[in-house]
Design a protein around this motif. Sequence first.
Motif, PDB file in Angstrom:
ATOM      1  N   ALA A   1      32.795  44.630  30.212  1.00 59.99           N
ATOM      2  CA  ALA A   1      32.377  44.195  31.545  1.00 59.99           C
ATOM      3  C   ALA A   1      31.456  45.224  32.194  1.00 59.99           C
ATOM      4  O   ALA A   1      30.465  44.867  32.842  1.00 59.99           O
TER       5      ALA A   1
ATOM      6  N   GLU B   1      41.154  40.241  34.710  1.00 63.38           N
ATOM      7  CA  GLU B   1      40.091  40.210  35.708  1.00 63.38           C
ATOM      8  C   GLU B   1      40.654  39.941  37.099  1.00 63.38           C
ATOM      9  O   GLU B   1      40.201  40.537  38.086  1.00 63.38           O
TER      10      GLU B   1
ATOM     11  N   GLU C   1      30.311  39.271  35.293  1.00 65.23           N
ATOM     12  CA  GLU C   1      30.544  40.704  35.085  1.00 65.23           C
ATOM     13  C   GLU C   1      29.991  41.530  36.231  1.00 65.23           C
ATOM     14  O   GLU C   1      30.574  42.541  36.620  1.00 65.23           O
TER      15      GLU C   1
END
Length: 531
Positions: free
Chosen positions: A275, A346, A379
């Motif tokens: 990421a 995430e 990202e």
Amino acid sequence: MTKERLYLFDTTLRDGAQTSGIDFSVNEKVVIAELLDRLGVDYVEGGYPGANPTDTEFFSEKRTKTATFTAFGMTKRAGRSASNDPGLSQILDARADACCFVAKAWDYHVKVALGCTNEENLESIADTVRAAVSAGKEAMIDCEHFFDGFKANPSYALACAKAAYDAGARWVVLCDTNGGTLPDEIKQIVTAVREVVPGTHLGIHTHDDTGHAVANTLAAVDAGVRQIQGTLNGIGERCGNANLITLIPTLKLKPAYADRFELRVTETQLADITAVAHAFDEILNRSPDRHAPYVGETAFATKAGIHASAILKDPQTYEHVAPETVGNRRRVLVSDQAGKSNLLGELERVGIQIDKADPRLDSLLAQVKEREAKGYAYEAADASFELLARQVLGEVPQFFEVKSFKVIVERRHNALGDLITVSEAVVKVDVDGETRMSVAEGNGPVNALDVALRKDLGKYQTAIDGLELIDYKVRILDGGTGAITRVLIESQDTRTGRRWFTVGVSSNIVDASFQALIDSITYALMKANQA
């Protein structure tokens, strides 16, 4: 067995900034410094204070939270004292924890570039280090062209390294400035340097002109250096620098290094490295390298039927490391559970706690995959991702609804006869059942839309009074005039200093921009509502 510590020194913002076509703004440097803190490097070299307005402003305050913030500069000039060198003073006065000074280590360069004697150069190195230490800074010396200098005059190159160490330098960094040295040479020369400077005080800085920057760095580590210099995604002058995004997983995951050395980078930070690499590419406004080791889209992709069959039985048959350890994913066998695991990671990173058995995760995962297929990339757009997640989880009210928008771009002569281009936007917004129409002119259609959209949001107006758009990037995802366009917008609340990124995708660049603008404003309102 006690592991030895390896230190990671990132020079993306200084040496990486010398990459052709790259020119960082102050805001971009701030965001990149945050990425480097997020990755867990030990040192962030921010640039050369005094050399240009951008770097001078960047060093007006400390820009890292956990990494040692480092200023770069030259050793003092020959023929003057350290206290009487304005360039040196600017570096020592910068809001930095450490100073890294470049010094000539090749007698040919001392004569041609500096125009002084070898002895004067040694004096400059020692005096500069002592001045930095006296100023309370951690001192480092980058021995420029060290390997070429060693080949030409070994005793003088060693004398330069020893002068820095004896004067109190924490690190003496051996630089393959021209990038032409090979791994076996690196190993031999570093071994020789360790006779005069301990390996615990030696660093390595390599360039990729022969494609060996990573290999040369590992060879130096094998020979005893304990500081590694490199850049995000290997950017740098000419062919680039050693790629920290490749080196970090290698040092963390390969037994030859992982069994002997310890990095500050945690397993959690390592799982974030894909990421980080992709977010950095978004900041550069370029597509990530699909074939990059560890973090590329195809790094764990398998096409051959026999390989796919073997991976279905046991992934280790064709994978040298598990993709999830570096935040990547397998492209042949992707289970729903693996997808949820990545999604949960995430969500946790943006501050959302949710049970892994929550059925709403399936809906969110499906939406993320659908959007990514259309060209969305999260990202570098954490705000859009968090907003989407909280909307699916039912945590975000509908603050406003855009009924319509219109943009007019007119090119005409003004009253003075000058040819100008004027953009005007009209936006109709529903707030609490009441339709409000705002009209605004701007510097281009996106700016006009931004001003009009934020002109009158009724009771929510005070929550966005400090909002401003500070950066705007466009990426064409497919070729041709009808291409799919991705827009990345960086916004800031001037009252709190908070910054965030939002993304929009459409075949129409104005529509993609408007999507990102709506996300930006909604995100600001959501945060104000949470406060």
